[in-house]
Design a protein around this motif. Structure first.
Motif, PDB file in Angstrom:
ATOM      1  N   ILE A  34      22.093 110.987  59.368  1.00 43.85           N
ATOM      2  CA  ILE A  34      21.973 112.350  59.849  1.00 43.85           C
ATOM      3  C   ILE A  34      20.882 113.206  58.817  1.00 43.85           C
ATOM      4  O   ILE A  34      21.235 113.388  57.792  1.00 43.85           O
ATOM      5  CB  ILE A  34      22.863 113.119  60.404  1.00 43.85           C
ATOM      6  N   VAL A  35      19.791 113.722  59.304  1.00 44.09           N
ATOM      7  CA  VAL A  35      19.080 114.775  58.610  1.00 44.09           C
ATOM      8  C   VAL A  35      19.294 116.219  59.324  1.00 44.09           C
ATOM      9  O   VAL A  35      19.194 116.152  60.244  1.00 44.09           O
ATOM     10  CB  VAL A  35      17.611 114.317  58.514  1.00 44.09           C
ATOM     11  N   PHE A  49      25.364 120.912  58.094  1.00 41.45           N
ATOM     12  CA  PHE A  49      25.139 120.252  56.889  1.00 41.45           C
ATOM     13  C   PHE A  49      26.436 119.456  56.328  1.00 41.45           C
ATOM     14  O   PHE A  49      26.522 118.552  55.733  1.00 41.45           O
ATOM     15  CB  PHE A  49      24.870 121.341  55.564  1.00 41.45           C
ATOM     16  N   VAL A  82      28.102 117.360  58.280  1.00 46.70           N
ATOM     17  CA  VAL A  82      27.793 115.948  58.783  1.00 46.70           C
ATOM     18  C   VAL A  82      26.655 115.376  58.483  1.00 46.70           C
ATOM     19  O   VAL A  82      26.478 114.201  58.598  1.00 46.70           O
ATOM     20  CB  VAL A  82      28.018 116.082  60.547  1.00 46.70           C
ATOM     21  N   ALA A  83      25.635 116.133  57.706  1.00 43.98           N
ATOM     22  CA  ALA A  83      24.493 115.451  57.377  1.00 43.98           C
ATOM     23  C   ALA A  83      24.420 114.544  56.229  1.00 43.98           C
ATOM     24  O   ALA A  83      25.353 114.829  55.275  1.00 43.98           O
ATOM     25  CB  ALA A  83      23.268 116.605  57.206  1.00 43.98           C
ATOM     26  N   ASP A  84      23.700 113.579  56.065  1.00 42.14           N
ATOM     27  CA  ASP A  84      23.338 112.884  54.759  1.00 42.14           C
ATOM     28  C   ASP A  84      22.357 113.366  53.864  1.00 42.14           C
ATOM     29  O   ASP A  84      22.667 113.435  52.614  1.00 42.14           O
ATOM     30  CB  ASP A  84      23.070 111.285  55.262  1.00 42.14           C
ATOM     31  N   TYR A  85      21.471 113.798  54.645  1.00 42.97           N
ATOM     32  CA  TYR A  85      20.229 114.591  53.812  1.00 42.97           C
ATOM     33  C   TYR A  85      20.097 115.778  54.319  1.00 42.97           C
ATOM     34  O   TYR A  85      20.102 116.223  55.614  1.00 42.97           O
ATOM     35  CB  TYR A  85      18.904 113.698  53.721  1.00 42.97           C
ATOM     36  N   GLY A  86      19.944 116.858  53.635  1.00 43.76           N
ATOM     37  CA  GLY A  86      19.803 118.093  54.035  1.00 43.76           C
ATOM     38  C   GLY A  86      18.428 118.984  53.281  1.00 43.76           C
ATOM     39  O   GLY A  86      18.409 118.574  52.102  1.00 43.76           O
ATOM     40  N   ILE A  87      17.724 119.470  54.354  1.00 44.43           N
ATOM     41  CA  ILE A  87      16.705 120.540  53.525  1.00 44.43           C
ATOM     42  C   ILE A  87      17.016 121.829  53.874  1.00 44.43           C
ATOM     43  O   ILE A  87      17.163 122.447  55.255  1.00 44.43           O
ATOM     44  CB  ILE A  87      15.211 119.832  53.993  1.00 44.43           C
ATOM     45  N   LEU A  88      17.351 122.632  52.911  1.00 45.51           N
ATOM     46  CA  LEU A  88      17.421 124.167  53.009  1.00 45.51           C
ATOM     47  C   LEU A  88      15.992 124.659  52.966  1.00 45.51           C
ATOM     48  O   LEU A  88      15.364 124.526  52.015  1.00 45.51           O
ATOM     49  CB  LEU A  88      18.035 124.578  51.723  1.00 45.51           C
ATOM     50  N   GLU A 112       7.700 125.911  58.277  1.00 48.12           N
ATOM     51  CA  GLU A 112       7.034 125.084  57.070  1.00 48.12           C
ATOM     52  C   GLU A 112       7.363 123.811  57.053  1.00 48.12           C
ATOM     53  O   GLU A 112       6.551 122.833  56.628  1.00 48.12           O
ATOM     54  CB  GLU A 112       7.505 125.851  55.677  1.00 48.12           C
ATOM     55  N   VAL A 113       8.765 123.515  57.088  1.00 44.49           N
ATOM     56  CA  VAL A 113       9.070 121.977  56.803  1.00 44.49           C
ATOM     57  C   VAL A 113       8.842 120.755  57.850  1.00 44.49           C
ATOM     58  O   VAL A 113       8.155 119.869  57.370  1.00 44.49           O
ATOM     59  CB  VAL A 113      10.531 121.797  56.749  1.00 44.49           C
ATOM     60  N   LYS A 156       5.052 119.578  57.586  1.00 47.70           N
ATOM     61  CA  LYS A 156       4.887 118.787  56.439  1.00 47.70           C
ATOM     62  C   LYS A 156       5.734 117.216  56.503  1.00 47.70           C
ATOM     63  O   LYS A 156       5.208 116.377  56.118  1.00 47.70           O
ATOM     64  CB  LYS A 156       5.398 119.421  55.022  1.00 47.70           C
ATOM     65  N   LEU A 157       6.728 117.340  57.394  1.00 47.21           N
ATOM     66  CA  LEU A 157       7.706 116.202  57.478  1.00 47.21           C
ATOM     67  C   LEU A 157       6.797 115.203  58.592  1.00 47.21           C
ATOM     68  O   LEU A 157       6.758 113.998  58.257  1.00 47.21           O
ATOM     69  CB  LEU A 157       9.233 116.502  58.025  1.00 47.21           C
TER      70      LEU A 157
END
Lengths: 326, 259
Positions: A284-285, A296, A298-304, A309-310, A313-314
């Motif tokens: 989970i991201v 966050f 339950v997430a494995d990766y987080g982007i604050l 903007e994100v 780019k993603l």
């Protein structure tokens, strides 16, 4: 010999992946139960699918190829499955928990006066009997259930049970079946709303958007990332209830419960009923600008960060990744 | 039109599930009990059909004493009467025996034109009752409906499938199950809530429906219930958006191996 019966759903002349997952699981259980595997496939032209079912583990395939069974109808198809059950006296009957399987399995259960465990995510044999694990409260908890009698009916969540390795040297015996093909409720027409799009419950990757997108006019950012990743598009209840997107896209307790290999939550805070519907995803991201957002947890990766903007780019980075891998 | 609607009382979808000491059920204290959201769509649809065509709406629920508050909610929305099926024999009932009790209670309402249910009871998530009662009552069924039209003694319903919708046609009486998207359920008015207290609510037990312990024996039993395994702690990805994006893709590929 004991038997495991599986219902194999075909769609446009091909077996659904969930049908193959079901027959693969039946083959896996057959060893412990000392059972043979019997599949049922319904519809004109489906005899051609018996070979593939055989390669995945069916020993016998009942084919109901009557032209009058051309489109799915609950009553006649339930009659066909029940007839195959009457002839094979199965210990276990398995269905894929697809839209069709979900409609059909209870009708068969009532005909057989047998217990049905819906939406199972794991099956095992203990002392010669089936034990199933299934999510309850949309995945907030998991129940381990057992049957008090036989046959033991279960429907299997798509995308969870592994596909077996097909062995084309395995041949299934074909049994032609006939059944009363009348049904009072019938399909008059089909409106495919999103042909070609990846389906939420069958998707390997899901990109979901929430209120952080601020308005329906920005939802294209979520769709753009989904396109770049070959993903299905999901949504939180908040944005469905606000009318931004169709309710078919809702992930959560009154929407769809999903378990893809990758779930990307964009601007979703993570209400408890949403987490219930997606927290069994493999990876989970979460992308959110609120560091305290429950997503966050339950997430494995987080982007604050800011989804505006994100996400572009993603999408760019994902496109480059998939392009480099051809 | 006489319409029978099946109603289940369930924990609010915002409920935080806690496992009871028996390891087989959830802690019910502090649970806010509601009408299963899908059943609310069914009640609303029944009321709209009644408003357009006349007739009556009868609610049926299987459950313990507290289930009566779900029936009162439906009566406050506008249903005419309610039947509460309550019996110790039904306490451990799974879908099949519950459906037998509902089917028996519905059969006693004959002649009726339509049976509406939610497509799934929130919580148990079995999605079985509509198909089970349709077979038991020997009626046609259309499940997961997002649109229902009634005319000339027939029903036309749009059913949700993967990637689209099917338009089904059926003779009546039939069983139709409601999916989100069918309608927007009304809130009960104060007048409705006051009026609901005076509407008939009949309590029946298994014997009154001609059912005994053998009929209602559970077919699927819960051995254990547990919370999902905890997820590992989150790894936050730092940097400006372009760096974060590249780093995330790298990790999804190399570390998680999901793309």
């Amino acid at each position: 010999m004991a038997a495991i019966l599986t219902f194999a759903e075909a769609c446009d002349g091909r077996l659904r992946r969930a049908s193959l997952e079901t027959v693969s699981e039946a083959r896996r259980l057959a060893g412990s139960l000392g059972a043979s595997v019997v599949s049922v496939v319904i519809g004109p032209g489906t005899a051609a699918l018996a070979g593939e079912l055989g390669s995945y583990g069916a020993d016998r395939v009942f084919v109901f190829a009557d032209a009058a069974l051309g489109s799915y109808a609950t009553e006649s198809w339930a009659r066909a499955v029940a007839q195959a059950a009457a002839e094979t006296k199965p210990q276990v009957v398995l269905f894929p928990f697809t839209a069709m399987g979900k409609d059909l399995a209870p009708r068969v259960a009532a005909r057989l006066d047998a217990g049905l465990a819906s939406d199972c995510v794991a099956l095992e044999v203990k002392e010669g009997r089936l034990v199933a694990r299934r999510p309850v409260y949309a995945g907030k908890a998991y129940a381990t259930v057992e049957w008090t009698g036989e046959p033991q009916l279960a429907s299997l969540r798509p995308n969870v049970f592994p596909l077996g390795t097909p062995d084309t040297s395995r041949k299934a015996e074909v049994v032609e079946g006939t059944v009363d093909a009348t049904s009072r409720a019938k399909v008059a027409s089909v409106a495919a709303a999103s042909q070609g799009k990846v389906q939420l419950t069958e998707a390997q990757i899901i990109v979901s958007g929430g209120r952080g997108l601020k308005g329906p006019e920005n939802f294209h950012l979520v769709e753009g990332l989904a396109d770049a990743m070959g993903a299905a598009v999901g949504a939180s209840r908040a944005v469905v209830d606000a009318g931004w997107v169709d309710h078919q896209m809702q992930v959560g307790q009154t929407g769809k419960t999903v378990s893809p290999t990758l779930y990307v939550a964009c601007g979703i805070s993570g209400a408890i009923q949403h987490l219930a519907g997606m927290s069994s995803s493999k990876t989970i991201v979460a992308i959110n600008k609120d560091p305290d957002a429950p997503i966050f947890k339950v997430a494995d990766y987080g982007i604050l960060g800011d989804v505006f903007e994100v996400l572009p780019k993603l999408a760019e980075a994902a496109k480059a990744h998939f392009a480099s891998r051809g | 039109m006489k319409i029978v609607v099946c109603v289940k009382q369930v924990p609010d979808t915002e409920t935080r599930v806690r496992i009871a000491p028996d390891g087989k059920s959830i802690v019910e204290t502090d649970v806010n009990w509601i009408v299963s959201p899908f059943d609310e769509f069914a009640i609303e649809e029944a009321l709209r059909i009644k408003e357009a065509k006349g007739g009556e709406v009868v609610l049926v629920s299987v459950g313990p004493d507290r289930a009566q508050s779900a029936l009162r909610t439906g009566l406050a929305m506008g249903a005419d009467s309610a039947i509460h099926v309550k019996d110790p024999l039904l306490e451990a009932a799974d879908a099949l025996p519950t459906a037998k009790a509902l089917a028996a209670a519905i059969r006693a309402q004959a002649p009726f034109d339509l049976v509406l249910c939610g497509q799934q009871g929130v919580g148990g998530d079995n999605s079985q009752i509509p198909g089970l009662i349709a077979e038991m009552l020997d009626l046609p069924q259309v499940t997961v409906a997002v649109k229902i039209e009634i005319h000339d003694g027939k029903a036309k319903a749009e059913r949700e499938i993967e990637g689209g919708r099917e338009v089904w046609e059926t003779s009546l009486p039939a069983v139709v199950s409601a999916q989100k998207g069918l309608n927007e359920p009304r809130y009960a008015s104060l007048k409705g809530i006051m009026g609901a207290k005076k509407k008939p609510l009949q309590v029946v037990d298994a014997a009154a429906l001609g059912l005994d312990a053998a009929d209602l024996a559970p077919k699927v039993r819960t051995r254990a219930i547990e919370l999902p395994p905890p997820r590992p702690a989150v790894t936050m990805i730092e940097g400006d958006p372009a760096t974060q994006a590249k780093e995330l893709v790298r990790r999804l590929h190399e570390e998680a191996k999901v793309i």
